[in-house]
Design a protein around this motif. Structure first.
Motif, short mmCIF file in Angstrom:
data_model
loop_
_atom_site.label_atom_id
_atom_site.label_comp_id
_atom_site.label_asym_id
_atom_site.label_seq_id
_atom_site.Cartn_x
_atom_site.Cartn_y
_atom_site.Cartn_z
N GLY A 84 24.01 13.89 -7.09
CA GLY A 84 23.41 13.12 -8.19
C GLY A 84 22.95 11.75 -7.71
O GLY A 84 23.55 10.72 -8.04
N ALA A 85 21.85 11.73 -6.91
CA ALA A 85 21.34 10.46 -6.35
C ALA A 85 20.89 9.56 -7.50
O ALA A 85 19.99 9.90 -8.25
CB ALA A 85 20.19 10.74 -5.41
N HIS A 86 21.53 8.40 -7.63
CA HIS A 86 21.29 7.58 -8.81
C HIS A 86 20.58 6.27 -8.50
O HIS A 86 19.43 6.08 -8.84
CB HIS A 86 22.65 7.35 -9.50
N TRP B 208 20.73 2.15 0.65
CA TRP B 208 22.00 2.58 0.04
C TRP B 208 21.72 3.37 -1.22
O TRP B 208 20.85 2.99 -2.01
CB TRP B 208 22.85 1.35 -0.29
N ILE B 209 22.47 4.45 -1.41
CA ILE B 209 22.27 5.31 -2.57
C ILE B 209 23.64 5.63 -3.17
O ILE B 209 24.56 6.04 -2.45
CB ILE B 209 21.58 6.63 -2.16
N THR B 210 23.78 5.46 -4.50
CA THR B 210 25.02 5.92 -5.13
C THR B 210 24.86 7.40 -5.47
O THR B 210 23.83 7.82 -6.00
CB THR B 210 25.37 5.14 -6.41
N ALA C 19 29.34 12.71 -7.13
CA ALA C 19 30.21 13.07 -6.00
C ALA C 19 31.21 11.98 -5.65
O ALA C 19 31.98 12.13 -4.70
CB ALA C 19 29.35 13.38 -4.78
N ASP C 20 31.20 10.87 -6.41
CA ASP C 20 32.10 9.74 -6.13
C ASP C 20 31.94 9.26 -4.68
O ASP C 20 32.92 8.97 -3.99
CB ASP C 20 33.57 10.13 -6.41
N LYS C 21 30.70 9.19 -4.25
CA LYS C 21 30.40 8.74 -2.88
C LYS C 21 29.17 7.85 -2.90
O LYS C 21 28.39 7.87 -3.85
CB LYS C 21 30.11 9.93 -1.97
N VAL C 22 28.99 7.08 -1.83
CA VAL C 22 27.72 6.42 -1.60
C VAL C 22 27.26 6.78 -0.19
O VAL C 22 28.08 7.14 0.67
CB VAL C 22 27.78 4.88 -1.78
N VAL C 23 25.95 6.71 0.05
CA VAL C 23 25.44 6.96 1.40
C VAL C 23 24.53 5.82 1.81
O VAL C 23 23.93 5.14 0.97
CB VAL C 23 24.63 8.28 1.52
#
Ligand code: HEC
Length: 534
Positions: free
Chosen positions: A266-268, A279-281, A285-289
């Motif tokens: 779910g790229a927000h 940076w992408i939240t 998935a409770d992650k960031v990349v």
């Protein structure tokens, strides 16, 4: 902020080769043969998946500049008129002329903006709850949403919304479904729009704007947020249900798709950092990349609590990630009552519980003292977490169900908070502890995000329901209104291209199919009006 020389040179070349220089121009008339001003004239190339729009002037003239030789469909559209359309219009290198004649509207309500339907509802806390619980995903002007229903029809629609599996539906406030259905039926919602003043794009900042729209993904795409890459001017957009990161070249509309290496993420939210990383939240998935456009590698950061639904990053007046003195990024956790920090060097995540109930923590920003300010959409609250003391203090907004949304901070420690429940842009002066409400130009609009532009000291706000992008000039106390050409232009995040002096948003009505479009859409507005008095 300057782009690298190679990036700029590359861009100028692609502009020259891809855009071409042919103009398409003509005159627009109404059914009686009189020149018609304020008509959106749009040339669309289906092959390229993009469209260019301008507005006709007082003489009915329009000019679409710098179109590539191609085959276009040309439309003329204005509220209160039947649209005109010419298909398969061939444009060569020397340009072309095409006049348009609009008809008499057979269904004037079909294109009526959402705010006209909402303005027909009496002001009450119930109205604010309906707006904040229901128009947060989709525009009230969409036929599927607003068409009159009886009590059972409304209850079924509300229950369907509540029963969907995704956590994001928890933004629907905890009201009684029957009560809302009763109220909508009693107030004839969807039967007749209010007699509101309709915007005339020939008379506001839209008059000189050139608006480009780019198709992205398909009918199930949700292009929630986008960001302009400072080094190249490319626009990057996330496709939430498809785990895709898409790079769009503004000059050619060419796209490159990167798969985000976390399934169902779910790229927000997307923001660049000062080193050029994106940076992408990943909300689901409770992650960031962090994506590096040079190496095309993703680095995944985990360690957030389950169900945190990480929402926004703190970012600055150039749209870049803010970091505190320890170099940490700050995020809001929409699903938990918390804000979080991430040390990108060590990967250490820290989460800080906030007082009160889970209120859907939305916007977040760091002030000049390194304190994290946040909004809570469903709790009518904004607050501040001070990392130095580990304590949070909160302020309740004066009106119920104000629904403070994605805010921005300026260089004077003032927060710009969209109050979605009331169509208001609020300014909170942190130092003076003073809150002011600034009503948006159209009533009953649903502002999603505010975006501060540090170069011009202005604030962009998306006016959903009015398909308008507003720019507020604090020094002059003035709004510029940019009307977007497609009906139900429902935008969320706003990005500024500082090099070109343009602004972007993505149309993210959820679902896309309610808008009649078959893809998600990026919108680029150029030809912006100068600062007031300049
Ligand atoms: C989190 C996002 C979200 C929220 C909040 C939300 N909706 Fe929806 N709504 C959707 C989506 C997505 C669809 C399309 C569903 C489908 O067709 O599968 C939809 C569809 C609808 C439809 C059309 C149903 C049909 O017959 O096609 C109506 C009416 C509607 N919503 C009303 C509401 C009302 C009233 C509320 C507030 C109580 C609300 N929505 C809140 C996302 C949302």
């Amino acid at each position: 902020m300057n782009r690298s020389i190679s990036g700029l040179a590359a861009c100028m070349l692609c502009a020259a080769s891809a855009v071409g220089a042919a103009d398409l121009s003509g005159t627009v008339q109404d059914a009686g043969g009189k020149p018609l001003a304020g008509v959106f004239v749009t040339a669309r190339s289906a092959a390229r998946g993009w469209a260019v729009s301008v507005v006709s002037d007082a003489q009915g003239h329009y000019r679409l500049p710098d179109l590539a030789a191609d085959s276009y469909s040309l439309t003329g559209a204005r509220l209160g008129h039947e649209s005109a359309r010419v298909d398969a219009l061939k444009l060569g290198a020397s340009g072309a002329q095409q006049d348009l004649k609009l008809g008499v509207a057979t269904d004037a309500n079909a294109r009526m903006p959402g705010y006209a339907w909402l303005a027909a509802l009496p002001n009450s806390e119930f109205k604010a709850r309906f707006i904040t619980g229901c128009t947060i995903c989709h525009d009230a002007g969409a036929e599927r949403v607003r068409l009159p229903k009886d009590h059972a029809g409304w209850v079924a629609a509300i229950e369907m919304m509540r029963n969907r599996k995704l956590d994001v539906y928890s933004v629907i406030p905890d009201f009684d479904n029957n009560e809302l259905a009763d109220w909508l039926v009693k107030n004839h919602f969807g039967e007749k729009p209010a007699a509101v003043a309709l915007p005339d794009p020939a008379k506001d900042a839209t008059a000189h704007a050139v608006i480009r729209e780019y198709d992205v993904g398909d009918a199930n795409s949700w292009a929630h947020d986008m960001a302009v890459e400072p080094a190249t001017g490319a626009v990057w957009v996330g496709d939430y249900p498809y785990d895709k990161l898409i790079r769009v070249d503004p000059d050619t509309a060419a796209q490159k798709v990167y798969m985000i290496p976390v399934k169902g993420g779910g790229a927000h939210t997307l923001h660049f950092d000062r080193e050029g990383g994106l940076w992408i939240t990943l909300q689901l998935a409770d992650k960031v990349v962090r994506f590096d456009p040079k190496t095309e590698n993703f680095k995944v950061y985990a360690g957030f609590q389950a169900g945190s639904l990480i929402h926004s990053f703190a970012y600055d007046g150039h749209g870049l990630i803010q970091t505190d003195k320890q170099g940490r990024l700050w995020m809001s956790e929409f699903g938990k009552n918390a804000v979080a920090s991430l040390d990108p060097a060590s990967g250490e995540v820290r989460e800080y519980a906030l007082p009160g109930a889970v209120g859907h923590t939305y916007g977040i920003a760091l002030d000049s003292h390194g304190r994290a300010w946040y909004t809570k959409y469903n709790e009518n609250i904004f607050g501040m977490f001070d990392p130095a003391t580990g304590k949070a203090t909160e302020k309740v907004l004066p009106r119920p169900s104000s629904a403070p949304h994605r805010m921005a901070i300026d260089g004077h420690d003032r927060l710009w908070i969209p109050l979605s429940g009331y169509g208001v842009l609020a300014r909170y002066d942190i130092t003076a502890d003073r809150l002011e409400e600034i009503p948006l130009p159209e009533p009953d609009t649903f502002p999603y995000a505010a975006r501060y532009d540090a170069d011009s000291d202005s604030v962009w706000v998306m006016g959903n329901g009015a398909s308008s992008l507003y720019r507020y000039w604090p020094a002059a106390g003035h709004f510029d209104s940019y009307r977007l050409p497609s009906p139900i232009s429902y935008g969320r995040m706003i990005a500024v291209d500082y090099e070109r002096g343009e602004v972007w948003t993505s149309l993210a009505n959820y679902p896309t199919k309610h808008t009649g479009r078959t893809t998600a859409t990026l919108v680029r507005v150029g030809g912006l009006a100068p600062a007031p008095g300049k």
